[in-house]
Design an enzyme around this catalytic site. Sequence first.
Site, PDB file in Angstrom:
ATOM      1  N   ARG A   1      46.399  38.356  34.924  1.00  0.00           N
ATOM      2  CA  ARG A   1      47.555  38.835  35.687  1.00  0.00           C
ATOM      3  C   ARG A   1      47.929  40.294  35.498  1.00  0.00           C
ATOM      4  NH1 ARG A   1      52.038  34.592  34.249  1.00  0.00           N
ATOM      5  NH2 ARG A   1      50.604  33.737  32.700  1.00  0.00           N
TER       6      ARG A   1
ATOM      7  N   CYS B   1      46.897  31.758  34.852  1.00  0.00           N
ATOM      8  CA  CYS B   1      45.964  32.877  35.024  1.00  0.00           C
ATOM      9  C   CYS B   1      46.065  33.893  33.887  1.00  0.00           C
ATOM     10  CB  CYS B   1      46.222  33.570  36.361  1.00  0.00           C
ATOM     11  SG  CYS B   1      45.152  34.993  36.639  1.00  0.00           S
TER      12      CYS B   1
ATOM     13  N   GLU C   1      34.328  30.825  32.626  1.00  0.00           N
ATOM     14  CA  GLU C   1      34.517  29.878  33.732  1.00  0.00           C
ATOM     15  C   GLU C   1      33.164  29.337  34.194  1.00  0.00           C
ATOM     16  OE1 GLU C   1      37.112  32.885  36.082  1.00  0.00           O
ATOM     17  OE2 GLU C   1      37.829  30.893  36.654  1.00  0.00           O
TER      18      GLU C   1
ATOM     19  N   TRP D   1      38.204  38.266  39.923  1.00  0.00           N
ATOM     20  CA  TRP D   1      36.792  38.194  39.555  1.00  0.00           C
ATOM     21  C   TRP D   1      36.671  37.161  38.456  1.00  0.00           C
ATOM     22  CZ3 TRP D   1      39.216  43.148  39.397  1.00  0.00           C
ATOM     23  CH2 TRP D   1      39.855  43.429  38.180  1.00  0.00           C
TER      24      TRP D   1
HETATM   25  N1  ARG Z   1      37.480  28.319  37.536  1.00  0.00           N
HETATM   26  C1  ARG Z   1      37.100  28.452  38.923  1.00  0.00           C
HETATM   27  C2  ARG Z   1      35.581  28.507  39.035  1.00  0.00           C
HETATM   28  O1  ARG Z   1      34.918  28.533  38.041  1.00  0.00           O
HETATM   29  C3  ARG Z   1      37.703  29.680  39.551  1.00  0.00           C
HETATM   30  C4  ARG Z   1      39.188  29.859  39.400  1.00  0.00           C
HETATM   31  C5  ARG Z   1      39.683  31.254  39.678  1.00  0.00           C
HETATM   32  N2  ARG Z   1      39.090  32.188  38.755  1.00  0.00           N
HETATM   33  C6  ARG Z   1      39.293  33.520  38.752  1.00  0.00           C
HETATM   34  N3  ARG Z   1      38.664  34.221  37.883  1.00  0.00           N
HETATM   35  N4  ARG Z   1      40.117  34.084  39.609  1.00  0.00           N
HETATM   36  O2  ARG Z   1      35.017  28.575  40.100  1.00  0.00           O
END
Ligand code: ARG
Length: 361
Positions: free
Chosen positions: A69, A66, A242, A237
């Site tokens: 953090r 992560c 991602e 968030w």
């Molecule tokens: N990578 C995952 C997604 O795109 C989520 C993982 C957790 N991500 C976060 N920003 N807490 O759905």
Amino acid sequence: MVSNNQLLSEASQFIELCYNERQLEKQIPARLDEIKGEINKKGFYTHTMEELQYGAKVAWRNSNKCIGRLFWNSLHVIDARDANTTEEVYRALCEHIEYATNGGRLIPTITIFAPKQNGKEKVRIWNHQLIRYAGYETNAGIVGDPASIEFTKTCNKLGWKGEETAFDILPLVVQLEECDPVWFDVPKDLVLEVGIEHPEFDKFRKLNLKWYAVPMISDMKLEIGGIIYPAAPFNGWYMGTEIGARNLADEERYNKLADVAKIIGVETTKNSTLWKDKALVELNVAVLYSFKRAGVSIVDHHTAAEQFKHFQEAELAKGRNVTGDWTWLIPPVSPATTHIFHQQYKNDIVTPNFFYQENKY
Ligand code: ARG
């Protein structure tokens, strides 16, 4: 199952950390006596609310993959250890979604359900995330999120049926001890989503892309002081990449780069036009722009990397080592523009932490 001795040793380690870091070291001996008695009598011990809270926060702090953090100490912890019907678990999950979403100003939140006791799991959530899109294999090809195909089939077998759009919200699937799993629809008004548009390319809207606001991982177990919590959904968030560089871009996911390239007008017949790279950048611009415009928390990867730098410095100042998984910490877009790329991290696993666990389906 672990022996009482091993449990006690893991409990002691955690109690030392938990009380020392909060300058409550005077309470350690009495608390350890209590825990020892409990373990000898029952084979497990029960965390106080403060231990649960601090343990969950440190689990985030120790999450090597992560980049977010820095904010570990502001995690909001909801104690749902007493939820013992599927209805109660479902209600707690709805409350989590609503609280964490907070109208778009997302709050990092974890809801912790009953721990494993003497090898028995009381609560398990089958979903990978509390909110996620279904995926279907149809005659016309895959519809929706290919990553959800297997779980969607499982939901179908349990009697759920989706509308087969590209963005059907999967139901929540909850299992109690050895009972059959039960599914519940997520109330529509609890699901915040963001339509993706681009600040310059109007035609972007025609792609009909959207994503949900809150990533709530629900299939990992939380381990604190030797106690296992198999159901402990948590969220922060999104970092834009991602969604923009993985969920919507990966060939194995929504695979939208060629469509984006068309809209921004780059030639896709030659690799050397770098059309994939150009499409990636504009898609990521669009994701960040759309979330901000909708008032939904999100962070770009440059800012996230800077925040991670602050986290490393803060941890160093406290005399703690930062462990990390470099392959996960580097962002998938322009990794070498961040300090993370140019550094090494020790991927040692420290507890409390979150761990993968085997699927129930
Ligand atoms: N990578 C995952 C997604 O795109 C989520 C993982 C957790 N991500 C976060 N920003 N807490 O759905």
